[in-house]
Write a protein that holds these residues in place. Structure first.
Motif, PDB file in Angstrom:
ATOM      1  N   LEU A  60      20.508  40.053  25.721  1.00  0.00           N
ATOM      2  CA  LEU A  60      20.084  38.916  26.516  1.00  0.00           C
ATOM      3  C   LEU A  60      20.857  37.716  25.998  1.00  0.00           C
ATOM      4  O   LEU A  60      20.684  37.312  24.848  1.00  0.00           O
ATOM      5  N   ILE A  61      21.748  37.210  26.816  1.00  0.00           N
ATOM      6  CA  ILE A  61      22.636  36.127  26.381  1.00  0.00           C
ATOM      7  C   ILE A  61      22.232  34.834  27.072  1.00  0.00           C
ATOM      8  O   ILE A  61      22.269  34.738  28.299  1.00  0.00           O
ATOM      9  N   CYS A  62      21.828  33.858  26.279  1.00  0.00           N
ATOM     10  CA  CYS A  62      21.359  32.597  26.854  1.00  0.00           C
ATOM     11  C   CYS A  62      22.544  31.710  27.229  1.00  0.00           C
ATOM     12  O   CYS A  62      23.385  31.384  26.379  1.00  0.00           O
ATOM     13  N   LYS A  63      22.609  31.315  28.505  1.00  0.00           N
ATOM     14  CA  LYS A  63      23.715  30.481  28.991  1.00  0.00           C
ATOM     15  C   LYS A  63      23.578  29.048  28.480  1.00  0.00           C
ATOM     16  O   LYS A  63      24.512  28.266  28.577  1.00  0.00           O
ATOM     17  N   SER A  64      22.403  28.732  27.976  1.00  0.00           N
ATOM     18  CA  SER A  64      22.189  27.361  27.527  1.00  0.00           C
ATOM     19  C   SER A  64      22.479  27.197  26.034  1.00  0.00           C
ATOM     20  O   SER A  64      23.312  26.386  25.643  1.00  0.00           O
ATOM     21  N   CYS A  65      21.826  27.994  25.198  1.00  0.00           N
ATOM     22  CA  CYS A  65      22.000  27.818  23.750  1.00  0.00           C
ATOM     23  C   CYS A  65      22.961  28.841  23.164  1.00  0.00           C
ATOM     24  O   CYS A  65      23.344  28.738  22.002  1.00  0.00           O
ATOM     25  N   GLY A  66      23.349  29.845  23.944  1.00  0.00           N
ATOM     26  CA  GLY A  66      24.327  30.811  23.460  1.00  0.00           C
ATOM     27  C   GLY A  66      23.757  31.937  22.624  1.00  0.00           C
ATOM     28  O   GLY A  66      24.465  32.858  22.240  1.00  0.00           O
ATOM     29  N   ASN A  67      22.477  31.854  22.361  1.00  0.00           N
ATOM     30  CA  ASN A  67      21.859  32.878  21.528  1.00  0.00           C
ATOM     31  C   ASN A  67      21.912  34.273  22.173  1.00  0.00           C
ATOM     32  O   ASN A  67      21.783  34.420  23.385  1.00  0.00           O
ATOM     33  N   ILE A  68      22.110  35.275  21.330  1.00  0.00           N
ATOM     34  CA  ILE A  68      22.111  36.659  21.802  1.00  0.00           C
ATOM     35  C   ILE A  68      20.939  37.403  21.180  1.00  0.00           C
ATOM     36  O   ILE A  68      20.785  37.419  19.960  1.00  0.00           O
ATOM     37  N   GLU A  69      20.148  38.004  22.051  1.00  0.00           N
ATOM     38  CA  GLU A  69      18.981  38.735  21.559  1.00  0.00           C
ATOM     39  C   GLU A  69      19.097  40.204  21.941  1.00  0.00           C
ATOM     40  O   GLU A  69      19.535  40.534  23.040  1.00  0.00           O
ATOM     41  N   ASP A  70      18.712  41.084  21.035  1.00  0.00           N
ATOM     42  CA  ASP A  70      18.703  42.516  21.322  1.00  0.00           C
ATOM     43  C   ASP A  70      17.397  42.907  21.993  1.00  0.00           C
ATOM     44  O   ASP A  70      16.344  42.398  21.649  1.00  0.00           O
ATOM     45  N   ARG A  71      17.476  43.836  22.934  1.00  0.00           N
ATOM     46  CA  ARG A  71      16.273  44.399  23.539  1.00  0.00           C
ATOM     47  C   ARG A  71      16.434  45.908  23.681  1.00  0.00           C
ATOM     48  O   ARG A  71      17.547  46.424  23.770  1.00  0.00           O
ATOM     49  N   GLU A  72      15.303  46.555  23.767  1.00  0.00           N
ATOM     50  CA  GLU A  72      15.286  47.998  23.968  1.00  0.00           C
ATOM     51  C   GLU A  72      16.065  48.383  25.222  1.00  0.00           C
ATOM     52  O   GLU A  72      15.950  47.730  26.258  1.00  0.00           O
ATOM     53  N   LEU A  73      16.794  49.454  25.120  1.00  0.00           N
ATOM     54  CA  LEU A  73      17.490  49.972  26.293  1.00  0.00           C
ATOM     55  C   LEU A  73      16.500  50.589  27.271  1.00  0.00           C
ATOM     56  O   LEU A  73      16.745  50.682  28.469  1.00  0.00           O
ATOM     57  N   SER A  74      15.340  50.945  26.752  1.00  0.00           N
ATOM     58  CA  SER A  74      14.362  51.663  27.568  1.00  0.00           C
ATOM     59  C   SER A  74      13.868  50.846  28.760  1.00  0.00           C
ATOM     60  O   SER A  74      13.379  51.397  29.745  1.00  0.00           O
ATOM     61  N   SER A  75      14.038  49.527  28.672  1.00  0.00           N
ATOM     62  CA  SER A  75      13.612  48.694  29.799  1.00  0.00           C
ATOM     63  C   SER A  75      14.576  48.821  30.975  1.00  0.00           C
ATOM     64  O   SER A  75      14.438  48.140  31.969  1.00  0.00           O
ATOM     65  N   CYS A  76      15.518  49.712  30.858  1.00  0.00           N
ATOM     66  CA  CYS A  76      16.548  49.842  31.881  1.00  0.00           C
ATOM     67  C   CYS A  76      16.849  51.318  32.145  1.00  0.00           C
ATOM     68  O   CYS A  76      17.517  51.977  31.355  1.00  0.00           O
ATOM     69  N   ASN A  77      16.326  51.836  33.239  1.00  0.00           N
ATOM     70  CA  ASN A  77      16.556  53.243  33.581  1.00  0.00           C
ATOM     71  C   ASN A  77      17.803  53.413  34.427  1.00  0.00           C
ATOM     72  O   ASN A  77      17.915  52.812  35.487  1.00  0.00           O
ATOM     73  N   ILE A  78      18.695  54.227  33.941  1.00  0.00           N
ATOM     74  CA  ILE A  78      19.957  54.400  34.651  1.00  0.00           C
ATOM     75  C   ILE A  78      20.091  55.819  35.159  1.00  0.00           C
ATOM     76  O   ILE A  78      19.829  56.774  34.442  1.00  0.00           O
ATOM     77  N   ASP A  79      20.493  55.919  36.398  1.00  0.00           N
ATOM     78  CA  ASP A  79      20.613  57.223  37.024  1.00  0.00           C
ATOM     79  C   ASP A  79      21.934  57.291  37.790  1.00  0.00           C
ATOM     80  O   ASP A  79      22.061  56.779  38.893  1.00  0.00           O
ATOM     81  N   ILE A  80      22.916  57.891  37.165  1.00  0.00           N
ATOM     82  CA  ILE A  80      24.250  57.929  37.750  1.00  0.00           C
ATOM     83  C   ILE A  80      24.693  59.377  37.967  1.00  0.00           C
ATOM     84  O   ILE A  80      24.487  60.225  37.105  1.00  0.00           O
TER      85      ILE A  80
END
Ligand SMILES: [Mn+2]
Ligand SMILES: [Mn+2]
Ligand SMILES: [Zn+2]
Ligand SMILES: [Zn+2]
Lengths: 130, 130
Positions: A88-108
């Motif tokens: 998660l990259i903040c366009k305002s303060c530039g901070n980068i935060e890690d998050r679980e990949l599980s919040s994103c289901n990918i089906d390709i």
DNA sequence: GTTGTTAATAAAAATTATTATCAAAAAAAG
DNA sequence: CTTTTTTTGATAATAATTTTTATTAACAAC
């Protein structure tokens, strides 16, 4: 605290003082650019060469110790390789935060995924309330 | 066929021959680097300056006509801005394929997403059978 | 301890990428 | 048509990255 010496050796790299210090900078900040590593390290280690950082960053990426995070419109940052996650990259303060990949289901279909790179740009909690 | 002149005007940019040609290159290939645009255009248009391409790429990104796609370990590519989608990037042949974003459900709290950048690196169908 | 061998580093040079400057050309406005 | 504004191309300047060279560190063999 991470054992950078073992980490390097596990990946077939000798544990030099330069490499362990680079890893220390990366780990301390979470995500950092080459320039920032240089600025940080040359305080305590004035003889360190920027070229050495470039060389070792490339080497450690190739050996899977760290990974590059390319970012739209700015310089790439680097982080210690760990379990896949999203940014998660903040366009305002530039901070980068890690998050679980599980919040994103990918089906390709029809594509054999080796690794994923997911950057979500927006406003962090802090910057939303301003 | 896309109407580059309207596209530029809609985004408050004048439709110069250089800009429409750059857009034509981008659209023809889908995703392309600055160098590739230059190599391609200077054949038919030898007086075109690389600086003009850099200048207009930046301008068109700022005006939302095109978007940058930063890629691990290589130079950024650019594409015409369109509905959000993800990229399947083949590590073997380098091909970039667009896919529906819908194949990827994202659920994030405490963060206000402005836009997403999802690159999946792996092997395309073609390169799997080799 | 000295030597030879290897690997890593620092410093310098070379190359490549990007941005800035500015006069000329083109386009738009009047 | 004349003036004003914008864009371009050429080039210079700067920044980023890679390559080369010289020096140093590590370490085993003598
Ligand atoms: Mn991370
Ligand atoms: Mn695309
Ligand atoms: Zn923020
Ligand atoms: Zn492929």
């Amino acid at each position: 605290m991470v054992d950078y010496i073992s980490l390097l050796k596990q990946n077939n790299l000798k544990a030099t003082i330069q490499r362990t210090n680079i890893l220390k900078s990366i780990n301390r900040t979470g995500h950092i650019t080459i320039d920032e590593i240089y600025e940080e390290l040359k305080i305590d280690y004035p003889t360190l060469s920027l070229a050495t950082i470039y060389k070792n960053i490339l080497l450690m990426v190739q050996h899977g110790v760290i990974v590059e995070i390319p970012i739209s419109g700015e310089k790439s940052k680097y982080e210690i390789k760990k379990d896949e996650h999203i940014h998660l990259i903040c366009k305002s303060c530039g901070n980068i935060e890690d998050r679980e990949l599980s919040s994103c289901n990918i089906d390709i279909e029809d594509f054999n995924i080796i690794f994923k790179q997911i950057n979500l740009y927006g406003l962090c909690r802090n910057c939303q309330s301003k």
